[in-house]
Write an enzyme that holds these catalytic residues in place. Structure first.
Site, short mmCIF file in Angstrom:
data_model
loop_
_atom_site.label_atom_id
_atom_site.label_comp_id
_atom_site.label_asym_id
_atom_site.label_seq_id
_atom_site.Cartn_x
_atom_site.Cartn_y
_atom_site.Cartn_z
N VAL A 60 7.32 2.33 6.80
CA VAL A 60 8.58 1.78 6.31
C VAL A 60 8.45 0.35 5.79
O VAL A 60 9.34 -0.11 5.06
CB VAL A 60 9.64 1.84 7.44
CG1 VAL A 60 9.39 0.77 8.50
CG2 VAL A 60 11.05 1.73 6.88
N TYR A 61 7.39 -0.35 6.11
CA TYR A 61 7.28 -1.74 5.68
C TYR A 61 7.23 -1.83 4.16
O TYR A 61 6.32 -1.30 3.52
CB TYR A 61 6.04 -2.40 6.27
CG TYR A 61 6.07 -2.60 7.77
CD1 TYR A 61 7.26 -2.53 8.51
CD2 TYR A 61 4.90 -2.85 8.47
CE1 TYR A 61 7.28 -2.70 9.88
CE2 TYR A 61 4.91 -3.04 9.85
CZ TYR A 61 6.09 -2.96 10.55
OH TYR A 61 6.10 -3.14 11.91
N SER A 62 8.23 -2.51 3.61
CA SER A 62 8.33 -2.70 2.16
C SER A 62 8.18 -1.37 1.41
O SER A 62 7.50 -1.29 0.39
CB SER A 62 7.29 -3.72 1.67
OG SER A 62 7.52 -4.98 2.26
N GLY A 64 6.59 1.35 1.95
CA GLY A 64 5.25 1.90 1.79
C GLY A 64 4.26 0.98 1.10
O GLY A 64 3.05 1.24 1.13
#
Length: 326
Positions: A60-62, A64
């Site tokens: 989920v960070y940025s 993908g």
């Protein structure tokens, strides 16, 4: 750099883990303060040169893009077999049904997407980012067992939840002969010590590796209480974590500053040294948006606080309501 066994496994990890939420395209996902690929790569390279072999990101960070940036950098700067690469699954990745969670469908879908973005054949540590209360734990655990047996994942881990929930997951896996969680990624720092009550003793007893997130309380432990940063101004999740006991938290930060002055070191080193000396802590997850963040973290490995200093740092603490589970 010091290296330790990762809980009750034969895996060797550096005493510090580089958290990679900082690296990603800023207009993708929830964090406007992230660094693009050009600014991220030197920090990842510096971490490797300092001996860090443990890298933690999440799907989920940025949206993908953190996985993509980290995967390309590790490929360019080191050998895949020399690093321990961790990522996470649970949070929403797309709209509509089955776009998030820990169902069998979600896990089987997202592990393949993470492998593609990371540019690797396997993930060393695949973690559930939070507990999915809408999916039976048996379904989640069997799916995780299957991705391990398929060779896509080496170990599995969990993140913030109640100790009874983690204990239930452990005994459910043992009851069914499934792969067990070997790690817990939870919220531990001088401003949030609630995990000392149940989760840390459970992990020590069961030989579970502990890799705390936000070890410096999102920077609050590294500067005067009234100072701020661009990240602090825009970090909506961070704003929910440290608003309950500001009077005692301020006193703790002031004590960190006093200890740092007496030792002639930055506050960040004192706060990190306290955590590294806490029983049961394996490898804190450090965020680094500047080179000094890495050098301070490494320096903290050699800073040994006295029992009197630790007592002074801990004395102002008051109980906090649980935060960071959602």
């Amino acid at each position: 750099m010091d290296y330790v066994k990762f809980g009750n496994t034969g895996l060797d990890v550096s005493r510090l883990c580089l958290g990679c939420m900082t690296y990603g395209i800023s207009d993708r996902g929830a964090h406007a303060w992230t660094l693009d690929e050009e600014k991220s790569r030197p920090l990842i390279k510096q971490a490797i040169e300092l001996g860090i072999n443990f890298f933690d990101t999440a799907n989920v960070y940025s949206d993908g893009t953190s996985e993509e940036i980290v995967g390309r950098a590790l490929k360019d700067f080191t050998r895949r077999d020399d690093v321990v690469l961790a990522t996470k699954v649970y949070n929403r990745m797309r709209r509509g049904p089955n776009g998030m969670g820990l169902s069998r469908k979600a896990i089987m879908t997202e592990v393949d997407h993470s492998l593609r973005r990371l540019g690797t054949d396997y993930i060393d540590l695949y973690q559930i980012h939070r507990l999915d209360k809408t999916t039976p734990i048996e379904e989640t655990l069997e799916a995780l067992h299957d991705v391990v047996k398929a060779g896509k994942v080496r170990y599995i881990g969990a993140s913030s939840m109640y100790a009874w929930q983690f204990s239930k997951a452990l005994y459910t896996s043992r009851l069914n002969g499934w792969t067990e969680f070997v790690s817990m990624q939870n919220h531990v720092n001088l401003l949030n010590r609630e995990e000392e009550r149940e989760m840390l003793p459970l992990c020590v007893d069961q030989k579970i590796a502990v890799m705390p997130w936000s070890p410096l309380a999102r920077g609050r432990l590294t500067r005067a209480w009234d100072q701020t940063s661009e990240r602090q101004k825009t970090d909506e999740f961070g704003k929910t974590l440290y608003v309950q006991s500001e009077e005692s938290d301020r006193t703790i930060v002031e004590q960190v500053a006093a200890t740092a002055r007496a030792r002639g070191v930055p506050q960040a080193q004192v706060a990190m040294a306290w955590l590294l000396q806490k029983k049961g802590i394996t490898s804190p997850i450090i965020g680094a948006s500047k080179p000094v963040h890495l050098t301070d973290a490494v320096a903290a490995l050699s800073l040994k606080l006295t029992s009197e200093e630790i007592a002074a740092l801990e004395a102002p603490y008051v109980p906090h309501a649980v935060a960071g589970f959602g």
